[in-house]
Design a protein around this motif. Structure first.
Motif: not given
Length: 1010
Positions: A80-103
């Motif tokens: 998670s970053d300083w804005q509380n967004n969730i960053w991830f690396s996965s098999s479907t999306i190697p480099f992605g982010r989830i907005d923790n307010k709107t998802f």
């Protein structure tokens, strides 16, 4: 969620090496998308994000919310970053982010530098808000706003995996932990990595090869690294000193034990354990799970202190320090056989430390338990141990422990065996010699027909009370061994008749209270009498099992569906049952804590009665009990902890802290479903729903990951409800069939007593109406109705005006054409009669013409008057009626009295009604002048109950109205009255004149005009 109780002990230290803790277990059965868990983080809002082999999921303590687009999380690929967004690396999306307010999920893979393999992981954000990520070859620093990347290659090796991981020390220095290439320090000024420990470094003291796993930093600033085969590594970032602790360590996490000592949670690929830095020793738990546990990662929630253990195939094990108020200690390894219960618990009064206890088993013997080091020593009963059921244990002033048992081997060897005298159901243990000794007096079948010594007590005079539940009660002088007779035998026999004696206590006045299956009795030695306590006016019998003398000297009793308090004056001060909150009716144990709260052991869990609140609480396996059956034995230790005998072990309840709020000051809206469909919104902003979206469910969480029943909520929906509603432990709130409008959902977290508010959150939303429910549509419809009504009104007015014009034209035509023609006929007939011989028979006919013309002119005149619109006014009608009446009657010398007392606002008459009324009155007056021979006529007109009433009476000769007549006048008047929905009534007798009464309904003025 399943609870696992870890019962562990080490005998050679001053405190337990392994904390006595209880783990909870989360698997796919609880909603986890996969039991292969790779990574866990806690975001700034308190939610837990879990990277699994299946999906990325979010956990709020109740539910898992899966993000199915994000499949197959890589290693430590969630951050998670300083804005509380969730960053991830996965098999479907190697480099992605989830907005923790709107998802909202953003795929930034295209912004990555082009590399051959496309494998990324171990995302990290440093204190300067710069991101870091690794691939199979090196690490990258990137700006998350511009996605500018700087590449730092690491040495190539044969390992094919994510190359680097990241950690910052207390001085905000960034360290890169290379998978197999060592430890690197980042220099932000030179924008370079410097290897400080590694296989290729020049300094031989720092030339090490190890495979790096996960690393953490403790509160002292030391970095601890799980190095798999190399073991656990201690790295001091200040001195760059490194130290190895051999073992196979796959994961590590820093924490404190229950005594505040520094520990590291570790995993060796088989189970969970701890490492104590001050001892530099590992300790591992046994039998946590039915199989070996391969823990891949260990994470600690920064806000709650909860420890999360990610496993390869067994889901998540959870250690919640706030859920440890009921602990468990196993005695299984100290027992001669499995599944024995602990029927009695006694603290050794001769041990100055207060940490030695003796526990009596349901068979075989007792165990000496040293709580300091958790060591246990078994002592087998000396006589028929396999059949000796421990019932009670007491300790005398010499420190000897008296053990009372039900000996199920009932003298099979006969009375001749002298061993029966030494060990007959009562055993004495010498704590100094640590062995059983013969009892100091002879029993040898002297008390009971069977060797069931169910209850034992030493009173204030050091006398020993020996009781068999259903046979008898005896008092023995321990020194002389003689039985003492304190009561009359008849009274004792009567006491035991059809009753079982279940318990006995001595109060401060030296009276003895007895619990029986048919009530409570007390025995006063001075009177030598047994007296029963009355529970009601009808002397209701209660079945009592256990007694308790509290600190105030009152006696508490419990048993079958009862909890009562009896004063020292034998008055029942309180009498509670299941109607008042007792959960399980079979209550068998009682204890009082330091705060005067009463603890009750039942088959359905542990119950607590709080007298100050008149409130019951209940604790079960869900709260940490080994079993819901808490009826075997109680021991209250210093009023601060309750020891409960269980099968194979003991539960320890912290009575001081269990009522303190463990709910952290946090609460959040976890998710919302609308019409059973999951929705994602920014809860800080209002959101709108369609008219059909009127079924909404809010899921909330305290985010403290306590058991469900340990959180307390209240709520209300502003716009629908006016007051707060107590939801207790319910965290789901559903509203159906909501009307259009604006709403605010409020929910707050209370402390465990439901009193103090900890935190509140609210969500604003609105439901839009259908177009036909909007104010503008309703206004338009109202305006349209008013417009149509006005058009109809104008149309009707125009029609009336046209009708009036027609009536005026007809009246003019009648007056001008027919009136003038009749006048000409009358004039011509007079002139003709003058020219004809008066004796001519035709002359008589000519003279009749003017009379008929006059009569016809009068009728036409009446018709013209009735047609004219201006005569619709009632006043004109009444004037016409009056004038005609006066002219007609006075012409015949008949006096007339007219009374027209009418309110002109009362209503009106239509043209047709006026015509018929006028003709009826005209016919009546004609009849009076022609036939009545009257001298006086009275005419009265008034309104009564919406009816116009006309009364005409005369003083003429009258007539018999029942006599048949060939005249049509009366019939015509009756017929005309019926035409206008009125009534016509005539009253007359011969010689007494006549009276007619006409009643006609009046119209409202507006209706009359229409």
């Amino acid at each position: 969620m399943k609870s696992l109780f870890l019962l562990l002990f080490i005998a050679f230290t001053t405190y337990a090496q392994l904390p006595q803790v209880r783990f909870e277990h989360l698997t796919s059965k609880d909603g986890l998308p996969s039991n292969n868990v790779l990574n866990i983080i806690q975001d700034k809002g308190g939610f837990i994000w879990v990277g699994t082999r299946k999906y990325l999921t979010r956990y709020d303590g109740y539910r898992f919310q899966n993000f199915t687009r994000v499949e197959g999380i890589y290693n430590h690929g969630v951050s998670s970053d300083w804005q509380n967004n969730i960053w991830f690396s996965s098999s479907t999306i190697p480099f992605g982010r989830i907005d923790n307010k709107t998802f909202k999920i953003n795929d930034f893979t295209s912004k990555l530098p082009p590399l051959s393999d496309g494998n990324y992981g171990n995302i990290y954000f440093d204190h300067q808000k710069q991101g870091w990520i690794s691939d199979f070859h090196g690490v990258y620093k990137f700006d998350p706003s511009t996605f500018k990347f700087k590449y730092f290659p690491l040495p190539k090796t044969t390992y094919k995996d994510i190359k680097g991981d990241f950690i910052e020390d207390k001085q905000k220095n960034l360290w890169v932990l290379g998978l197999d290439v060592g430890i690197y320090k980042y220099n932000p000024d030179k924008q370079e990595l410097r290897c400080v420990i590694g296989p290729n470094i020049a300094d031989p003291k720092k030339r090490f090869f190890f495979e790096v796993g996960r690393a953490i930093i403790d509160e002292h600033g030391i970095i601890w690294i799980a190095a798999y085969q190399k073991g656990l590594i201690r790295f001091d970032p200040q001195t760059e000193e490194i130290r190895f602790y051999d073992n196979h360590i796959m994961a590590v996490c820093a924490d404190k034990d229950e005594n505040g000592k520094d520990i590291l949670w570790v995993s060796n690929g088989k189970t969970i354990g701890i490492f104590r830095p001050e001892q530099e020793k590992f300790y591992f738990y046994e039998d946590i799970h039915t199989d070996e546990i391969q823990v891949f990662n260990i994470c600690k929630s920064p806000s709650t202190g909860v420890i999360w253990f990610c496993t390869m195939q067994d889901g998540i094990f959870v250690y919640n320090p706030h859920n440890q108020l009921i602990k468990s200690v196993s005695f299984a390894n100290a027992m001669p056989q499995k599944n024995l219960t602990i029927n009695a618990i006694l603290k050794d009064s001769t041990d100055a430390s207060g940490q030695t206890f003796y526990v009596g088993l349901s068979r075989w013997g007792m165990v000496k338990w040293n709580r300091t080091d958790n060591t246990k020593q078994f002592f087998k009963y000396p006589h028929y141990p396999a059949d000796a059921e421990t019932r009670q244990m007491i300790q005398d002033e010499e420190g000897r422990i008296w053990i009372f048992t039900n000996q199920w081997q009932t003298w099979a060897d006969g009375k001749e065996n002298p061993e029966d005298n030494e060990f007959e159901g009562i055993f004495v243990f010498d704590t100094q010699k640590q062995k059983f000794i013969p009892i100091p007096f002879t029993t040898h079948h002297g008390f009971f027909t069977v060797p069931f010594y169910s209850i034992g007590m030493e009173d204030s005079k050091k006398r020993l009370w020996i009781i068999n539940h259903y046979l008898s009660m005896h008092v023995v002088d321990k020194k002389t061994g003689k039985e003492l007779t304190l009561w009359d035998k008849k009274d004792h026999t009567e006491l035991m008749r059809d009753r079982w004696l279940m318990d006995i206590v001595e109060d401060k006045e030296g009276r003895f209270w007895l619990a029986t299956t048919a009530g409570v009795f007390y025995f006063d030695e001075t009177t030598r009498k047994f007296q029963q306590v009355r529970f009601s006016d009808d002397n209701r019998e209660v079945s009592v099992i256990k007694l308790l003398l509290d600190k105030q000297g009152d006696v508490w009793v419990t048993g079958w569906d009862i909890l009562a308090k009896i004063s020292r004056t034998y008055k029942v001060k309180m009498d509670l049952s299941s109607k008042d909150g007792i959960y399980d009716v079979e209550c068998r144990q009682l204890a009082e804590d330091a705060h005067g709260n009463i603890w009750i052991g039942t088959l359905g869990g542990l119950q607590l009665y709080i007298p100050s609140q008149n409130r019951f609480l209940r604790f079960t396996q869900n709260d940490g009990l080994m079993s819901d059956n808490t009826t075997f034995s109680f021991y209250m230790n210093n009023g601060k902890e309750l020891l409960i005998g269980q099968k194979n072990g003991v539960n320890i309840v912290n009575t001081e802290n269990i009522l303190k709020s463990r709910a952290l000051n946090n609460i959040a809206i976890s998710s919302v479903t609308v019409n059973n469909e999951q929705r994602f919104y920014d809860w800080s902003k209002p959101f709108e729903l369609k008219r059909t979206e009127n079924a909404i469910t809010f899921y909330v969480s305290a985010l403290n990951f306590l058991k469900d029943n340990q959180n307390h909520y209240s709520y209300y929906l502003e716009g629908l409800e006016d007051n707060w509603i107590d939801a207790r432990d319910n965290a789901t709130f559903t509203y159906n069939n909501l009307s259009p409008g604006s709403y605010t959902f409020h929910v707050r977290l209370l402390d465990e007593k439901g009193n103090k508010q900890l935190k509140e959150v609210s969500v604003n939303f609105s439901i839009q109406p259908y177009y036909y429910e909007t104010w503008w549509f309703k206004t338009l419809i109202i305006a349209l109705i008013i417009g149509l009504a006005y058009l109809l009104y104008r149309f009707r007015i125009n029609q009336l005006l046209k009708l009036q014009e027609v009536r005026n034209r007809i009246s003019r035509d009648l007056h001008d054409d027919i009136g003038s023609s009749l006048s000409s006929i009358s004039l011509l007939s007079v002139m003709a009669s003058k020219k004809i011989d008066p004796q001519n028979p035709s002359n008589q006919l000519l003279k009749q013409i003017p009379e008929e013309v006059s009569r016809l002119s009068s009728a036409i005149d009446d018709m013209i008057w009735n047609i004219r619109p201006e005569n619709d006014d009632l006043e004109n009608f009444f004037v016409r009626l009056r004038d005609h009446s006066v002219q007609t009657l006075q012409a015949q010398d008949i006096d007339v009295d007219i009374d027209f007392s009418i309110n002109h606002q009362a209503g009106g008459l239509s043209m047709e009604v006026r015509r018929n009324i006028f003709l009826i009155v005209k016919e009546a007056l004609h009849n009076i002048t022609k036939h009545a021979q009257a001298k006086h006529v009275g005419i009265k007109l008034y309104v009564q109950r919406g009816m116009l009433v006309i009364e005409i009476n005369d003083d003429g000769k009258g007539f018999d109205k029942h006599k048949p007549s060939s005249r049509n006048g009366l019939r015509n008047m009756t017929s005309r009255a019926a035409e206008v929905e009125g009534t016509f009534e005539i009253k007359s007798e011969v010689g007494k004149g006549a009276e007619i009464i006409l009643r006609v309904p009046m119209l409202q003025k507006k209706l009359m005009r229409i």
